[in-house]
Motif scaffolding. Structure first.
Motif, PDB file in Angstrom:
ATOM      1  N   ARG A 152       0.671  -1.265  -0.228  1.00 13.64           N
ATOM      2  CA  ARG A 152      -0.261  -0.417   0.036  1.00 13.64           C
ATOM      3  C   ARG A 152       0.821   0.979  -0.358  1.00 13.64           C
ATOM      4  O   ARG A 152       0.492   2.485  -0.711  1.00 13.64           O
ATOM      5  N   HIS A 153       1.922   1.037   0.735  1.00 16.86           N
ATOM      6  CA  HIS A 153       3.020   2.379   0.358  1.00 16.86           C
ATOM      7  C   HIS A 153       3.819   2.725  -0.577  1.00 16.86           C
ATOM      8  O   HIS A 153       3.549   3.975  -1.453  1.00 16.86           O
ATOM      9  N   LEU A 154       4.125   1.259  -1.282  1.00 11.04           N
ATOM     10  CA  LEU A 154       3.997   1.666  -2.591  1.00 11.04           C
ATOM     11  C   LEU A 154       3.084   2.406  -3.459  1.00 11.04           C
ATOM     12  O   LEU A 154       4.022   3.090  -4.696  1.00 11.04           O
ATOM     13  N   GLY A 211       3.666  -4.807 -11.506  1.00 14.01           N
ATOM     14  CA  GLY A 211       4.110  -4.416 -10.671  1.00 14.01           C
ATOM     15  C   GLY A 211       5.751  -3.629 -11.072  1.00 14.01           C
ATOM     16  O   GLY A 211       5.394  -2.807 -10.833  1.00 14.01           O
ATOM     17  N   LYS A 212       5.827  -3.735 -11.755  1.00 15.21           N
ATOM     18  CA  LYS A 212       6.970  -2.641 -12.599  1.00 15.21           C
ATOM     19  C   LYS A 212       6.995  -1.507 -13.089  1.00 15.21           C
ATOM     20  O   LYS A 212       7.404  -0.704 -13.131  1.00 15.21           O
ATOM     21  N   ALA A 213       5.557  -0.937 -13.082  1.00 14.74           N
ATOM     22  CA  ALA A 213       4.766   0.284 -13.396  1.00 14.74           C
ATOM     23  C   ALA A 213       5.708   0.997 -12.084  1.00 14.74           C
ATOM     24  O   ALA A 213       5.885   2.156 -11.853  1.00 14.74           O
ATOM     25  N   LEU A 214       5.529   0.415 -11.013  1.00 13.95           N
ATOM     26  CA  LEU A 214       6.242   0.990  -9.612  1.00 13.95           C
ATOM     27  C   LEU A 214       7.439   1.271 -10.477  1.00 13.95           C
ATOM     28  O   LEU A 214       7.844   2.275  -9.492  1.00 13.95           O
ATOM     29  N   ARG A 215       8.426   0.502 -10.451  1.00 12.17           N
ATOM     30  CA  ARG A 215      10.135   1.200 -10.692  1.00 12.17           C
ATOM     31  C   ARG A 215      10.042   1.645 -11.510  1.00 12.17           C
ATOM     32  O   ARG A 215      11.242   2.035 -11.790  1.00 12.17           O
ATOM     33  N   GLU A 216       8.750   1.717 -12.747  1.00  9.41           N
ATOM     34  CA  GLU A 216       9.431   2.690 -14.384  1.00  9.41           C
ATOM     35  C   GLU A 216       8.819   4.181 -13.564  1.00  9.41           C
ATOM     36  O   GLU A 216       9.668   5.193 -13.778  1.00  9.41           O
ATOM     37  N   ILE A 217       8.012   3.987 -12.752  1.00 12.36           N
ATOM     38  CA  ILE A 217       7.662   5.050 -12.069  1.00 12.36           C
ATOM     39  C   ILE A 217       8.537   6.378 -11.673  1.00 12.36           C
ATOM     40  O   ILE A 217       9.047   7.361 -11.290  1.00 12.36           O
ATOM     41  N   ASN A 218       9.387   5.444 -10.635  1.00 11.49           N
ATOM     42  CA  ASN A 218      10.263   5.773  -9.165  1.00 11.49           C
ATOM     43  C   ASN A 218      11.177   6.229 -10.371  1.00 11.49           C
ATOM     44  O   ASN A 218      12.359   7.287 -10.183  1.00 11.49           O
ATOM     45  N   THR A 219      11.926   5.892 -11.502  1.00 15.73           N
ATOM     46  CA  THR A 219      12.866   5.221 -12.445  1.00 15.73           C
ATOM     47  C   THR A 219      12.381   7.027 -13.134  1.00 15.73           C
ATOM     48  O   THR A 219      13.748   8.322 -13.164  1.00 15.73           O
ATOM     49  N   PRO A 257       8.337  14.129  -2.538  1.00 18.03           N
ATOM     50  CA  PRO A 257       8.497  13.334  -0.882  1.00 18.03           C
ATOM     51  C   PRO A 257       7.252  11.675  -1.096  1.00 18.03           C
ATOM     52  O   PRO A 257       6.572  12.005  -1.689  1.00 18.03           O
ATOM     53  N   THR A 258       7.530  11.050   0.149  1.00 18.21           N
ATOM     54  CA  THR A 258       6.350  10.186   0.069  1.00 18.21           C
ATOM     55  C   THR A 258       4.951  10.677   0.808  1.00 18.21           C
ATOM     56  O   THR A 258       5.629  11.924   1.843  1.00 18.21           O
ATOM     57  N   PRO A 259       4.274   9.808   0.284  1.00 20.13           N
ATOM     58  CA  PRO A 259       2.989  10.432   1.843  1.00 20.13           C
ATOM     59  C   PRO A 259       3.410  10.842   2.993  1.00 20.13           C
ATOM     60  O   PRO A 259       2.824  11.298   3.048  1.00 20.13           O
ATOM     61  N   ALA A 260       4.074   9.537   3.211  1.00 16.47           N
ATOM     62  CA  ALA A 260       4.432   9.212   5.300  1.00 16.47           C
ATOM     63  C   ALA A 260       5.361  10.792   5.177  1.00 16.47           C
ATOM     64  O   ALA A 260       5.310  11.393   6.169  1.00 16.47           O
ATOM     65  N   LEU A 261       6.458  11.065   4.128  1.00 19.37           N
ATOM     66  CA  LEU A 261       6.979  12.002   4.109  1.00 19.37           C
ATOM     67  C   LEU A 261       6.351  13.168   4.464  1.00 19.37           C
ATOM     68  O   LEU A 261       6.715  14.601   4.994  1.00 19.37           O
ATOM     69  N   ALA A 262       5.690  13.289   3.538  1.00 16.02           N
ATOM     70  CA  ALA A 262       5.094  14.840   3.298  1.00 16.02           C
ATOM     71  C   ALA A 262       4.019  15.034   4.393  1.00 16.02           C
ATOM     72  O   ALA A 262       4.199  16.276   5.091  1.00 16.02           O
ATOM     73  N   SER A 263       3.726  13.815   5.220  1.00 15.41           N
ATOM     74  CA  SER A 263       2.312  13.994   6.325  1.00 15.41           C
ATOM     75  C   SER A 263       3.212  14.329   7.810  1.00 15.41           C
ATOM     76  O   SER A 263       3.102  15.256   8.247  1.00 15.41           O
ATOM     77  N   ALA A 264       4.925  13.656   7.335  1.00  9.56           N
ATOM     78  CA  ALA A 264       5.887  14.278   8.737  1.00  9.56           C
ATOM     79  C   ALA A 264       6.232  15.728   8.586  1.00  9.56           C
ATOM     80  O   ALA A 264       6.289  16.709   9.536  1.00  9.56           O
ATOM     81  N   GLN A 265       6.088  16.045   7.278  1.00 11.85           N
ATOM     82  CA  GLN A 265       7.492  17.747   6.702  1.00 11.85           C
ATOM     83  C   GLN A 265       6.337  18.445   7.455  1.00 11.85           C
ATOM     84  O   GLN A 265       6.197  19.799   8.264  1.00 11.85           O
ATOM     85  N   ARG A 266       4.680  17.990   7.343  1.00 12.37           N
ATOM     86  CA  ARG A 266       3.819  18.839   7.362  1.00 12.37           C
ATOM     87  C   ARG A 266       3.653  18.881   8.912  1.00 12.37           C
ATOM     88  O   ARG A 266       2.997  20.449   9.089  1.00 12.37           O
ATOM     89  N   THR A 267       3.712  17.802   9.562  1.00 13.40           N
ATOM     90  CA  THR A 267       3.808  17.871  10.805  1.00 13.40           C
ATOM     91  C   THR A 267       4.699  18.909  11.244  1.00 13.40           C
ATOM     92  O   THR A 267       4.679  19.663  12.327  1.00 13.40           O
ATOM     93  N   ALA A 268       5.828  18.430  11.410  1.00 16.87           N
ATOM     94  CA  ALA A 268       7.049  19.729  11.146  1.00 16.87           C
ATOM     95  C   ALA A 268       6.379  20.425  11.281  1.00 16.87           C
ATOM     96  O   ALA A 268       7.479  21.935  11.557  1.00 16.87           O
ATOM     97  N   THR A 269       6.770  21.301  10.464  1.00 14.97           N
ATOM     98  CA  THR A 269       6.390  22.503  10.124  1.00 14.97           C
ATOM     99  C   THR A 269       4.920  23.865  10.958  1.00 14.97           C
ATOM    100  O   THR A 269       5.263  24.568  10.933  1.00 14.97           O
TER     101      THR A 269
END
Length: 171
Positions: free
Chosen positions: A54-56, A137-145, A157-169
């Motif tokens: 789900r995170h991917l 599933g290869k689409a995940l790698r392709e999008i990341n590349t 930023p990943t969704p989790a990182l973006a949320s943490a950044q908003r909280t820190a801000t």
């Protein structure tokens, strides 16, 4: 995903060799056993990915929305949809398996017919959705590349990182 693709390739080779021109197995029993092994192997290969899937998907979706249009493959949105649907169905089937397993007689342990037959049925029901992950599933790698190439100095930023950044801000 790579292991799943290897399993699928091996299955295709086996199936081609052990069926007639119309696709009928030369030996139904042996073919069925090999198919059941394919299903179990594919399920096992996916287990390493299951808890982060789900995170991917969320990360790939976020990356996809930020990519320049000229770098986006039109199939990626479709493939992410297939992966989401397959993961939802796999989660449902996993819950069904847990209920089935819990309803088995106390004597049903791995290695007994009751347990192994129920597990084989679960794997067979799951296989097409696992195959979707192996295929798309290869689409995940392709999008990341594509994301890395589009903005190598600015990671998306990943969704989790973006949320943490908003909280820190906010602090």
């Amino acid at each position: 995903m790579r292991d799943s693709q290897k399993i699928l390739d091996a299955w295709d080779a086996y199936s081609d060799e052990h069926t007639d021109l119309d696709g009928w197995p030369h030996d139904d029993h042996t073919y069925g056993l090999r198919k059941s092994q394919r299903d179990a192997d594919t399920a096992q290969a996916f287990e390493t990915l299951r808890y982060g899937a789900r995170h991917l998907l969320a990360t790939a979706q976020a990356q996809l929305t930020r990519l320049p249009e000229n770098t986006v493959q039109s199939r990626w949105a479709y493939q992410l949809g297939v992966l989401h649907t397959a993961l939802d169905r796999l989660d449902e089937l996993h819950e069904q398996w847990l209920l089935t397993r819990d309803a088995l007689p106390a004597t049903a342990e791995p290695g007994t017919a009751d347990f192994d037959d129920a597990l084989a049925e679960h794997h067979a029901e799951s296989w097409s959705y696992l195959d979707d992950w192996a295929t798309h599933g290869k689409a995940l790698r392709e999008i990341n590349t594509a994301t890395r190439k589009a903005a190598p100095s600015q990671p998306v930023p990943t969704p989790a990182l973006a949320s943490a950044q908003r909280t820190a801000t906010r602090k």
